[in-house]
Design a protein around this motif. Structure first.
Motif, PDB file in Angstrom:
ATOM      1  N   PRO A 196       0.790  -1.224   0.000  1.00  0.00           N
ATOM      2  CA  PRO A 196       0.000   0.000   0.000  1.00  0.00           C
ATOM      3  C   PRO A 196       0.829   1.285   0.000  1.00  0.00           C
ATOM      4  N   GLY A 197       2.134   1.180   0.219  1.00  0.00           N
ATOM      5  CA  GLY A 197       2.995   2.359   0.275  1.00  0.00           C
ATOM      6  C   GLY A 197       3.419   2.847  -1.099  1.00  0.00           C
ATOM      7  N   LYS A 198       4.555   3.557  -1.117  1.00  0.00           N
ATOM      8  CA  LYS A 198       5.043   4.187  -2.351  1.00  0.00           C
ATOM      9  C   LYS A 198       6.252   3.472  -2.943  1.00  0.00           C
ATOM     10  N   ASP A 199       6.525   2.251  -2.475  1.00  0.00           N
ATOM     11  CA  ASP A 199       7.713   1.545  -2.959  1.00  0.00           C
ATOM     12  C   ASP A 199       7.547   1.040  -4.390  1.00  0.00           C
ATOM     13  N   PHE A 200       6.310   0.728  -4.791  1.00  0.00           N
ATOM     14  CA  PHE A 200       6.055   0.175  -6.125  1.00  0.00           C
ATOM     15  C   PHE A 200       4.973   0.987  -6.830  1.00  0.00           C
ATOM     16  N   ILE A 201       5.064   1.032  -8.156  1.00  0.00           N
ATOM     17  CA  ILE A 201       4.039   1.694  -8.951  1.00  0.00           C
ATOM     18  C   ILE A 201       3.795   0.888 -10.218  1.00  0.00           C
ATOM     19  N   ARG A 202       2.542   0.790 -10.616  1.00  0.00           N
ATOM     20  CA  ARG A 202       2.206   0.042 -11.830  1.00  0.00           C
ATOM     21  C   ARG A 202       2.643   0.836 -13.056  1.00  0.00           C
ATOM     22  N   CYS A 203       3.423   0.197 -13.893  1.00  0.00           N
ATOM     23  CA  CYS A 203       3.862   0.806 -15.142  1.00  0.00           C
ATOM     24  C   CYS A 203       3.182   0.142 -16.337  1.00  0.00           C
ATOM     25  N   HIS A 204       2.452  -0.922 -16.059  1.00  0.00           N
ATOM     26  CA  HIS A 204       1.796  -1.737 -17.083  1.00  0.00           C
ATOM     27  C   HIS A 204       0.637  -2.442 -16.376  1.00  0.00           C
ATOM     28  N   ALA A 212      12.823   2.335  -6.514  1.00  0.00           N
ATOM     29  CA  ALA A 212      14.251   2.367  -6.187  1.00  0.00           C
ATOM     30  C   ALA A 212      15.105   1.603  -7.192  1.00  0.00           C
ATOM     31  N   ALA A 213      14.475   0.740  -7.998  1.00  0.00           N
ATOM     32  CA  ALA A 213      15.230  -0.082  -8.950  1.00  0.00           C
ATOM     33  C   ALA A 213      15.354   0.556 -10.325  1.00  0.00           C
ATOM     34  N   ILE A 214      14.700   1.701 -10.539  1.00  0.00           N
ATOM     35  CA  ILE A 214      14.720   2.342 -11.851  1.00  0.00           C
ATOM     36  C   ILE A 214      16.040   3.078 -12.062  1.00  0.00           C
ATOM     37  N   ASP A 215      16.730   2.760 -13.149  1.00  0.00           N
ATOM     38  CA  ASP A 215      17.933   3.489 -13.536  1.00  0.00           C
ATOM     39  C   ASP A 215      17.660   4.485 -14.655  1.00  0.00           C
ATOM     40  N   LYS A 216      16.693   4.161 -15.533  1.00  0.00           N
ATOM     41  CA  LYS A 216      16.391   5.047 -16.661  1.00  0.00           C
ATOM     42  C   LYS A 216      14.919   4.897 -17.018  1.00  0.00           C
ATOM     43  N   LEU A 217      14.293   6.027 -17.344  1.00  0.00           N
ATOM     44  CA  LEU A 217      12.879   6.020 -17.691  1.00  0.00           C
ATOM     45  C   LEU A 217      12.658   6.780 -18.992  1.00  0.00           C
ATOM     46  N   THR A 218      12.002   6.139 -19.957  1.00  0.00           N
ATOM     47  CA  THR A 218      11.576   6.805 -21.182  1.00  0.00           C
ATOM     48  C   THR A 218      10.059   6.646 -21.301  1.00  0.00           C
ATOM     49  N   LYS A 219       9.476   7.190 -22.347  1.00  0.00           N
ATOM     50  CA  LYS A 219       8.022   7.117 -22.510  1.00  0.00           C
ATOM     51  C   LYS A 219       7.543   5.721 -22.882  1.00  0.00           C
ATOM     52  N   THR A 220       8.467   4.832 -23.213  1.00  0.00           N
ATOM     53  CA  THR A 220       8.068   3.479 -23.603  1.00  0.00           C
ATOM     54  C   THR A 220       8.674   2.380 -22.746  1.00  0.00           C
ATOM     55  N   ASP A 221       9.798   2.673 -22.071  1.00  0.00           N
ATOM     56  CA  ASP A 221      10.509   1.618 -21.346  1.00  0.00           C
ATOM     57  C   ASP A 221      11.102   2.117 -20.045  1.00  0.00           C
ATOM     58  N   LYS A 234       1.406   4.011 -22.175  1.00  0.00           N
ATOM     59  CA  LYS A 234       1.215   5.450 -22.358  1.00  0.00           C
ATOM     60  C   LYS A 234       0.362   6.042 -21.246  1.00  0.00           C
ATOM     61  N   SER A 235      -0.662   5.315 -20.834  1.00  0.00           N
ATOM     62  CA  SER A 235      -1.595   5.825 -19.826  1.00  0.00           C
ATOM     63  C   SER A 235      -0.969   5.916 -18.440  1.00  0.00           C
ATOM     64  N   ARG A 236       0.108   5.169 -18.200  1.00  0.00           N
ATOM     65  CA  ARG A 236       0.710   5.148 -16.866  1.00  0.00           C
ATOM     66  C   ARG A 236       2.031   5.907 -16.794  1.00  0.00           C
ATOM     67  N   TYR A 237       2.525   6.382 -17.918  1.00  0.00           N
ATOM     68  CA  TYR A 237       3.835   7.038 -17.942  1.00  0.00           C
ATOM     69  C   TYR A 237       3.884   8.249 -17.011  1.00  0.00           C
ATOM     70  N   SER A 238       2.859   9.083 -17.038  1.00  0.00           N
ATOM     71  CA  SER A 238       2.862  10.305 -16.234  1.00  0.00           C
ATOM     72  C   SER A 238       2.951   9.995 -14.744  1.00  0.00           C
ATOM     73  N   ASP A 239       2.199   9.008 -14.281  1.00  0.00           N
ATOM     74  CA  ASP A 239       2.241   8.636 -12.863  1.00  0.00           C
ATOM     75  C   ASP A 239       3.611   8.094 -12.470  1.00  0.00           C
ATOM     76  N   VAL A 240       4.184   7.266 -13.362  1.00  0.00           N
ATOM     77  CA  VAL A 240       5.513   6.708 -13.077  1.00  0.00           C
ATOM     78  C   VAL A 240       6.543   7.829 -13.024  1.00  0.00           C
ATOM     79  N   TRP A 241       6.471   8.761 -13.966  1.00  0.00           N
ATOM     80  CA  TRP A 241       7.415   9.887 -14.009  1.00  0.00           C
ATOM     81  C   TRP A 241       7.336  10.707 -12.718  1.00  0.00           C
TER      82      TRP A 241
END
Length: 249
Positions: A196-204, A212-221, A234-241
């Protein structure tokens, strides 16, 4: 938590970077004396140039950095800024002969600024504090159901969580995949109950990534530490960013 619990199987990683061979050896000798006195096992990487530090530690990812400041091409403070971007929770200790950089060093939130020759007592107390902070990060765990029982996973070792055919799979940073039995609930409900916390977010629709495991983020990967890539819809990119930038900054 006992130090032995935290760093069993060489879970603690430390990097020393100093362009002066004599100083590197002195710092390492003090570090080894400390580790031996505390019965702590650790992997220690000794480097002589900040460029090598940044390159190798992208994957090595030390918990604690002990850095000289005055080094060729890139100062220890500049290197620390780069390290902070990829590892916001890393513990940074500066060990230098120059007192004039103390104010500038606050920019990267070091745990201490030690002047050479390093006093053993100050160095040891600084390591105590650094390891206590690493321990507090390492305390974060989750218990999941597996076939035949329950398993405890450290959150900082999880890269991402995948949902497929009613089974949840945890992809770990050492390549291991740990799966639950078949579930009767959907992915969103499982995440709400177990993360329920902020450690994970749905990207798909079927993947939740560890921030914490993200090294690089683009609009597709998303490129994770270790190099694995996973998709971002595409629908989740903004939240992940937004979540990624909150974590980094």
């Amino acid at each position: 938590m006992d130090n032995k619990d935290l760093i069993g199987d060489f879970g603690l990683r430390i990097a020393i970077c100093d362009d002066d061979k004599s100083d590197r050896e002195k710092v390492n000798a003090l570090l080894q004396e400390y580790l031996e006195g505390k019965s702590i096992k650790a992997l220690v990487k000794i480097l002589d140039h900040p460029d090598t530090l940044l390159e190798e530690c992208e994957h090595y990812r030390p918990h604690i950095y002990i850095l000289d400041i005055v080094m060729p091409m890139v100062t220890g403070i500049q290197a620390a800024r780069e390290l902070r971007w990829n590892q916001p929770d890393a513990q940074i200790i500066f060990a230098t002969s120059e007192s004039s950089y103390a104010l500038e060093s606050f920019d990267v939130n070091p745990i201490n600024y030690l002047l050479k020759p390093i006093e053993k007592e100050k160095f040891f107390s600084t390591l105590d504090l650094a390891i206590s902070r690493v321990e507090s990060e390492g305390d974060k765990t989750v218990c999941i159901k597996i076939k035949g029982g329950i398993q405890t996973l450290r959150l900082d070792e999880i890269l991402y969580i995948e949902y497929r055919n009613h089974v949840i799979s945890y992809h770990m940073d050492r390549g291991e995949v740990i799966s639950t039995p078949s579930l009767r609930i959907g992915f969103a409900e499982y995440l709400a109950e177990n993360h329920p916390g902020k450690d994970f977010i749905r990207c798909h629709e079927s993947i939740a990534v560890s921030i914490a495991a993200i090294d690089k983020l683009t609009k597709t990967d998303i490129t994770l530490r270790g190099g694995e890539q996973i998709p971002v819809t595409k629908s989740r990119y903004s939240d992940v960013w937004d979540r990624y930038m909150d974590y980094r900054l």
